[in-house]
Write a protein that holds these residues in place. Sequence first.
Motif, PDB file in Angstrom:
ATOM      1  N   ALA A   1      36.307  36.670  42.281  1.00  0.00           N
ATOM      2  CA  ALA A   1      36.974  35.629  43.420  1.00  0.00           C
ATOM      3  C   ALA A   1      38.281  35.340  42.847  1.00  0.00           C
ATOM      4  CB  ALA A   1      36.126  34.283  43.366  1.00  0.00           C
ATOM      5  N   GLY A   2      39.065  35.142  43.920  1.00  0.00           N
ATOM      6  CA  GLY A   2      40.491  34.663  43.419  1.00  0.00           C
ATOM      7  C   GLY A   2      40.825  33.256  43.424  1.00  0.00           C
ATOM      8  N   LYS A   3      42.049  32.912  43.183  1.00  0.00           N
ATOM      9  CA  LYS A   3      42.316  31.317  42.940  1.00  0.00           C
ATOM     10  C   LYS A   3      42.341  30.796  44.676  1.00  0.00           C
ATOM     11  CE  LYS A   3      46.317  28.545  42.071  1.00  0.00           C
ATOM     12  NZ  LYS A   3      47.885  28.599  41.722  1.00  0.00           N
TER      13      LYS A   3
ATOM     14  N   VAL B   1      33.288  28.046  40.645  1.00  0.00           N
ATOM     15  CA  VAL B   1      33.036  29.588  40.822  1.00  0.00           C
ATOM     16  C   VAL B   1      33.736  30.236  39.556  1.00  0.00           C
ATOM     17  CG1 VAL B   1      33.420  31.577  42.070  1.00  0.00           C
ATOM     18  CG2 VAL B   1      32.838  29.646  43.198  1.00  0.00           C
ATOM     19  N   VAL B   2      34.785  29.893  39.349  1.00  0.00           N
ATOM     20  CA  VAL B   2      35.823  30.574  38.225  1.00  0.00           C
ATOM     21  C   VAL B   2      35.091  30.089  36.754  1.00  0.00           C
ATOM     22  CG1 VAL B   2      37.923  30.804  37.028  1.00  0.00           C
ATOM     23  CG2 VAL B   2      37.568  30.856  39.412  1.00  0.00           C
ATOM     24  N   CYS B   3      34.762  28.617  36.843  1.00  0.00           N
ATOM     25  CA  CYS B   3      34.313  28.185  35.706  1.00  0.00           C
ATOM     26  C   CYS B   3      32.961  28.726  35.243  1.00  0.00           C
ATOM     27  CB  CYS B   3      34.184  26.626  35.670  1.00  0.00           C
ATOM     28  SG  CYS B   3      35.862  25.861  35.724  1.00  0.00           S
ATOM     29  N   THR B   4      32.030  29.087  36.228  1.00  0.00           N
ATOM     30  CA  THR B   4      30.651  29.778  36.073  1.00  0.00           C
ATOM     31  C   THR B   4      31.061  31.052  35.377  1.00  0.00           C
ATOM     32  OG1 THR B   4      29.738  28.519  37.714  1.00  0.00           O
ATOM     33  CG2 THR B   4      28.690  30.650  36.978  1.00  0.00           C
ATOM     34  N   ALA B   5      31.892  31.795  35.770  1.00  0.00           N
ATOM     35  CA  ALA B   5      32.244  33.108  35.016  1.00  0.00           C
ATOM     36  C   ALA B   5      32.719  32.912  33.560  1.00  0.00           C
ATOM     37  CB  ALA B   5      33.149  33.669  35.983  1.00  0.00           C
ATOM     38  N   GLN B   6      33.530  31.798  33.440  1.00  0.00           N
ATOM     39  CA  GLN B   6      34.154  31.493  32.229  1.00  0.00           C
ATOM     40  C   GLN B   6      32.805  31.126  31.170  1.00  0.00           C
ATOM     41  OE1 GLN B   6      37.193  28.725  33.365  1.00  0.00           O
ATOM     42  NE2 GLN B   6      38.692  30.272  33.060  1.00  0.00           N
ATOM     43  N   VAL B   7      31.766  30.351  31.830  1.00  0.00           N
ATOM     44  CA  VAL B   7      30.953  30.021  30.987  1.00  0.00           C
ATOM     45  C   VAL B   7      30.074  31.410  30.752  1.00  0.00           C
ATOM     46  CG1 VAL B   7      28.616  28.874  30.995  1.00  0.00           C
ATOM     47  CG2 VAL B   7      30.752  27.724  31.758  1.00  0.00           C
ATOM     48  N   ALA B   8      29.827  32.140  31.623  1.00  0.00           N
ATOM     49  CA  ALA B   8      29.040  33.482  31.423  1.00  0.00           C
ATOM     50  C   ALA B   8      29.788  34.175  30.240  1.00  0.00           C
ATOM     51  CB  ALA B   8      28.937  34.156  32.555  1.00  0.00           C
ATOM     52  N   LYS B   9      31.053  34.326  30.520  1.00  0.00           N
ATOM     53  CA  LYS B   9      31.732  35.058  29.209  1.00  0.00           C
ATOM     54  C   LYS B   9      32.084  34.213  27.931  1.00  0.00           C
ATOM     55  CE  LYS B   9      32.872  38.838  31.428  1.00  0.00           C
ATOM     56  NZ  LYS B   9      34.071  39.350  31.884  1.00  0.00           N
ATOM     57  N   GLY B  10      31.540  33.071  27.812  1.00  0.00           N
ATOM     58  CA  GLY B  10      31.815  32.283  26.621  1.00  0.00           C
ATOM     59  C   GLY B  10      32.982  31.551  26.481  1.00  0.00           C
TER      60      GLY B  10
ATOM     61  N   ASN C   1      31.525  30.161  51.092  1.00  0.00           N
ATOM     62  CA  ASN C   1      31.693  29.073  51.977  1.00  0.00           C
ATOM     63  C   ASN C   1      33.004  29.389  52.803  1.00  0.00           C
ATOM     64  OD1 ASN C   1      32.114  26.604  53.158  1.00  0.00           O
ATOM     65  ND2 ASN C   1      32.153  25.406  51.395  1.00  0.00           N
ATOM     66  N   PRO C   2      32.923  29.498  53.975  1.00  0.00           N
ATOM     67  CA  PRO C   2      34.364  30.054  54.586  1.00  0.00           C
ATOM     68  C   PRO C   2      35.321  28.942  54.373  1.00  0.00           C
ATOM     69  CG  PRO C   2      32.447  29.656  56.256  1.00  0.00           C
ATOM     70  CD  PRO C   2      31.773  29.824  54.856  1.00  0.00           C
ATOM     71  N   ASN C   3      35.090  27.600  54.162  1.00  0.00           N
ATOM     72  CA  ASN C   3      36.100  26.673  54.357  1.00  0.00           C
ATOM     73  C   ASN C   3      36.563  26.489  52.862  1.00  0.00           C
ATOM     74  OD1 ASN C   3      35.310  25.399  56.800  1.00  0.00           O
ATOM     75  ND2 ASN C   3      33.594  24.203  55.921  1.00  0.00           N
ATOM     76  N   VAL C   4      36.266  27.451  51.902  1.00  0.00           N
ATOM     77  CA  VAL C   4      37.161  27.605  50.601  1.00  0.00           C
ATOM     78  C   VAL C   4      37.721  28.742  50.775  1.00  0.00           C
ATOM     79  CG1 VAL C   4      37.038  27.722  48.175  1.00  0.00           C
ATOM     80  CG2 VAL C   4      35.287  26.272  49.314  1.00  0.00           C
ATOM     81  N   ILE C   5      39.124  28.826  50.987  1.00  0.00           N
ATOM     82  CA  ILE C   5      39.971  29.912  51.222  1.00  0.00           C
ATOM     83  C   ILE C   5      40.358  30.243  49.924  1.00  0.00           C
ATOM     84  CG2 ILE C   5      41.713  30.904  52.985  1.00  0.00           C
ATOM     85  CD1 ILE C   5      39.558  29.557  54.393  1.00  0.00           C
ATOM     86  N   ARG C   6      40.340  31.711  49.515  1.00  0.00           N
ATOM     87  CA  ARG C   6      40.884  32.108  48.410  1.00  0.00           C
ATOM     88  C   ARG C   6      41.802  33.024  48.634  1.00  0.00           C
ATOM     89  NH1 ARG C   6      37.670  30.497  43.808  1.00  0.00           N
ATOM     90  NH2 ARG C   6      35.931  29.312  44.244  1.00  0.00           N
ATOM     91  N   LEU C   7      42.520  33.487  47.505  1.00  0.00           N
ATOM     92  CA  LEU C   7      43.674  34.412  47.604  1.00  0.00           C
ATOM     93  C   LEU C   7      42.811  35.718  46.828  1.00  0.00           C
ATOM     94  CD1 LEU C   7      46.554  32.642  45.575  1.00  0.00           C
ATOM     95  CD2 LEU C   7      46.413  33.323  48.125  1.00  0.00           C
ATOM     96  N   ALA C   8      43.269  36.984  47.183  1.00  0.00           N
ATOM     97  CA  ALA C   8      42.755  38.041  46.779  1.00  0.00           C
ATOM     98  C   ALA C   8      42.610  38.120  45.238  1.00  0.00           C
ATOM     99  CB  ALA C   8      43.485  39.375  47.337  1.00  0.00           C
ATOM    100  N   PRO C   9      41.642  38.557  44.716  1.00  0.00           N
ATOM    101  CA  PRO C   9      41.528  38.663  43.047  1.00  0.00           C
ATOM    102  C   PRO C   9      42.557  39.514  42.819  1.00  0.00           C
ATOM    103  CG  PRO C   9      39.239  39.071  44.531  1.00  0.00           C
ATOM    104  CD  PRO C   9      40.171  39.186  45.537  1.00  0.00           C
ATOM    105  N   THR C  10      43.048  39.010  41.310  1.00  0.00           N
ATOM    106  CA  THR C  10      44.014  39.795  40.624  1.00  0.00           C
ATOM    107  C   THR C  10      42.985  40.714  39.710  1.00  0.00           C
ATOM    108  OG1 THR C  10      44.098  38.186  39.031  1.00  0.00           O
ATOM    109  CG2 THR C  10      45.516  38.154  40.843  1.00  0.00           C
ATOM    110  N   ALA C  11      43.861  41.570  39.027  1.00  0.00           N
ATOM    111  CA  ALA C  11      43.172  42.242  38.019  1.00  0.00           C
ATOM    112  C   ALA C  11      42.484  41.435  37.013  1.00  0.00           C
ATOM    113  CB  ALA C  11      44.154  43.693  37.387  1.00  0.00           C
ATOM    114  N   ASP C  12      43.203  40.355  36.704  1.00  0.00           N
ATOM    115  CA  ASP C  12      42.456  39.531  35.683  1.00  0.00           C
ATOM    116  C   ASP C  12      41.144  39.030  36.217  1.00  0.00           C
ATOM    117  OD1 ASP C  12      44.316  40.150  33.689  1.00  0.00           O
ATOM    118  OD2 ASP C  12      45.591  38.387  34.213  1.00  0.00           O
ATOM    119  N   ASP C  13      41.225  38.859  37.520  1.00  0.00           N
ATOM    120  CA  ASP C  13      39.771  37.931  38.053  1.00  0.00           C
ATOM    121  C   ASP C  13      39.153  38.944  38.093  1.00  0.00           C
ATOM    122  OD1 ASP C  13      41.553  35.522  38.835  1.00  0.00           O
ATOM    123  OD2 ASP C  13      42.277  36.274  40.750  1.00  0.00           O
ATOM    124  N   VAL C  14      39.183  40.046  38.438  1.00  0.00           N
ATOM    125  CA  VAL C  14      38.105  41.067  38.493  1.00  0.00           C
ATOM    126  C   VAL C  14      37.478  41.416  37.139  1.00  0.00           C
ATOM    127  CG1 VAL C  14      37.634  43.560  38.841  1.00  0.00           C
ATOM    128  CG2 VAL C  14      39.070  42.380  40.329  1.00  0.00           C
TER     129      VAL C  14
END
Length: 1016
Positions: free
Chosen positions: A812-814, A697-706, A788-801
């Motif tokens: 999505a948070g860590k 999920v995070v890496c897909t965002a990083q790909v989108a941002k180059g 997917n409810p089985n992947v429990i994530r922390l609340a998104p930080t400002a950097d995540d947003v």
Amino acid sequence: MRTNTMTRLALLGGASLIAFAGQAHAQDAAGTADPQSATDEPQIVVTGTQIQGAQINDVLPVTVLDEQAIETTGAASGDELFRSIPQAGNVAFNEQNNSTQNSARGDVGSINLRDLGTGNTLLLINGRRMTLHPGFQTELLVPVVSSDTNEIAPGSVKRIEVLRDGASAIYGADAVAGVINTHLKGNMKGGFVEGEVRLSDGTGLYNYALSGGFGFDFGGGRGNLTLYGGYFHENGLLARDRIYAADENRIPLVAGTDFADDASFNNRNTFGPFGQFDIQAPSNRTPIGDDDFYLQPSTFPGCRMTFGPGLCARDGTTPTTAVRYNTNFGSHLISEKDRYNALALLSYELSDNVEAYFEGSYYRSENRRFIEASAILSAVPVGISRNAYYNPFGPTLRNGQPNPQRLPGTTIPSTGADIIMERYRFVDVGNRDVTVDKDTYRLVGGLRGNFGAWDFDTGFVYSEADSIDLARNRVSLTAMQNQINLTTPDAYNPFNGGCVTGDPGQGDCTPNPASSIDPFRIDVFRKGGTSLALADFKLSRDDLISLPGGNLGVAAGVEWRRETFYDDRDPRLDGTITFTDSVTGEFNGSDVAGTSPSPDTSGVREVYSAFAEVFVPIVSPEMDIPLVEQLNLQLAGRVEHFKDIDATAAVPRVAASWTLFPGLTFRGAWSQGFRAPNLVQVNDAGTTRSNTRDDFVVCTAQVAKGQLSSLGACPGAGVISFRSGADTLNPEDSTSINLGVVLEPTFIPGLTITADYWRVRQTGLVGTFGDDNAIALDLLRRLNGSTNPNVIRLAPTADDVALFTGTGLQPAGKIDFVLDPYLNLDSRTSKGVDFGLYYRVPDFGLGDFRLRLNAARLISFVQDAGPDGQEILDAVAAGTLPLDVTVGGLGELLEVEGRPKWRASGSINWEKGPVEVGVFGQYVGKVYDTSVVRDVLIVSDDPNANFYPVDDLFTMNLSVAYSIKNDTPLDGTRLRFAVNNVFGEDPPLADESFGFFSELHSPRGRQFVVELRKKF
């Protein structure tokens, strides 16, 4: 240099009938009686039926190994003996595959017929279950259990019967793949003593064994007592003594191949004495230019900051290949071990119709090995306080004086900066010193005999196994952090690197003093135990009704058994003593560096079962029916209730044999089977494991941002997976089909040839979805607006947003952790063909010749995807998910990770007068190592063409024995000399911890064997 395989095969005999020239006494229950064993007792195959005296052999695909065949294998342990059976699949429990605290460590072997999974084969001793080994380990992320094959000493065995067909209807749970019944030597009259020494060529490895037995009749011949005892010792072998195991950088070993310079063969570890750290300060505060850095010798390129004599820092989060550590340094390849066996067999005829019997056995193993030094987990970094004495970015002043440890040339604040230690191996603490002691005893008592025309057998079994796994030179996270954070020079210094000259991946040339290590050096234990209590009553009659085709036989019985297990973890692992980072405040349930928390676990199961069996001879030769010389039918059924999971399984079996004319018989069977989820799977209250996973999920965002080129470049991070069992799990179901032919040509007396096709369909297999698959599913569902409810994530930080803005994905948070419970979710279909040959050459005055061949051909092994896995596969096929997202372990798995198409073994035995000669051969086909992929992919119809091919292997043993038979005191003395692995073959190279597939192959090499036996 490898000798050509076909040349070796030809050396075994040259005849096409024995093209693979192998081992396993292929009596194969083909209707021809085996030659008598050394005790001159008739070979009666009973494993496939409970009807005493029923002439059912030709219906069943049974392989039999008598004493001669067992000796010819050259096996020194039960593990080696059962590996010689071609239908035996991967041996998951073995000493090269048990380096972690969560493995079944020690001197242990497992059984896995047909590769259907550890725990799907029932192991019997004299017709009754063995208890399970106390340890368990994960196989495909699921805890599996097995009986320990090393508890069976080859010298105590009279005969082994292998039923190569599902037998749940006859024997109950765990017999999905088949049954192996070990018959112990009993009813001895006289005794023997024996000594044996084995030396491994080119190394200091050796082992020796001492054994003896004695039996005598008493009570006027109504009773017999047989005693057996044995001792085995092996001195052990370090990994450095085998070129393929000495160094985890195996790139030199693939030079000149299609995989030359493939980085996958360099498995040196990023965790070494040259640590990797994260400065809790902005990147521009040091010449490193990055808050992440690792240490390396100053002679290496990329140095950004000097740390001391010969040592520098380089920016980055992953140490360069040249500085990575060889974790095999100082480790054992083969452990030091001692085994003790004692056995007593007693029988006494209480009357002409009733016999009492007793079996008592004791087994002890003591095992010691050194394994790699402890390292921290990637998911559990350790904080180093700014005030720690050896912190190179500590305060400028200490006690009013300049801090001699603070490095110059930085703009770190005068108060200093904390550091996070993210990668580090405590090499100076020493390799972990692991001892595993295990004790097993077994008591069997019962009565057998007859009530008129009815045979009966009733008995009680109690068996218990206990083990203590003790690992020394472990590291307490709390005590280690305290020691690092001392403000005095007696603190532990993680910044002094390792060897700055020579190979930095071998050892530590700058160790901390013992005085700074001893405060956090600990011992860590794991205690385990299993027990089995079993009571049964069986009644049978082989002539209930006289039919035109012969006598109808019946059997019925009931059984109760109680199984228990416990797994007691060290307080530093079970949650009693935990770790809370004094710098970051992060919590971890384990206080042991490098080991995830594991709770204490225990369980109890009671099982009630009943079975019935009928043998119906439909046509006999006397009926003179054209093209139907004989026609026989076996019907059986079993009901078994598991109290702990409140589940009941009912399974049938139908088998038949049709003799077309004398010498040609067709046979077939259809049966259903079941295996209950094991006690660990049911009772696991929650086990956490730390794995390096890609957050798609995070890496897909990083790909989108180059920020990343593709998902394939996703860097991975430590992810905690939470696995748990449940008493709602259901038994796994299976359906088996077996179709075969038996050929006994009348024009070649003594020859039996068999071929059997088999197919097994398993459903509801207990498994986990996998944390990596769960994360991929989370990405797919987020693309569709859910999660997917089985992947429990922390609340998104400002950097995540900020990262997710404009990507089309919600922030999505860590990942905090992934829920990965055990579920009945998988299905599998396997099929193959077995071939057998047994030929006792008629006596032409040249001596007694016997030829045996047993070969297994695996045709396919297909693992089907569950609903969630199929959802991911469909998304990848549709282009919704990129090809970088894969679901492993699905589809056709033939020749993948240890499932060769072919396994074969066979033997040639010749005996004339006092001389015996034996030749044994074993063949294991090639497989593919999927962890190594070609850098430049090729187009091929073979789905495995881009993986690394692990060569096939043929080994041969040769033995010569001479027996003295005269009236002197030397009468009964036998001297035997053997060479195992005559050609000195190394196991084929693979991308594994010790450079080979330990589940398939052995590292012992060529062995010279001398044996002396005296009978009296």
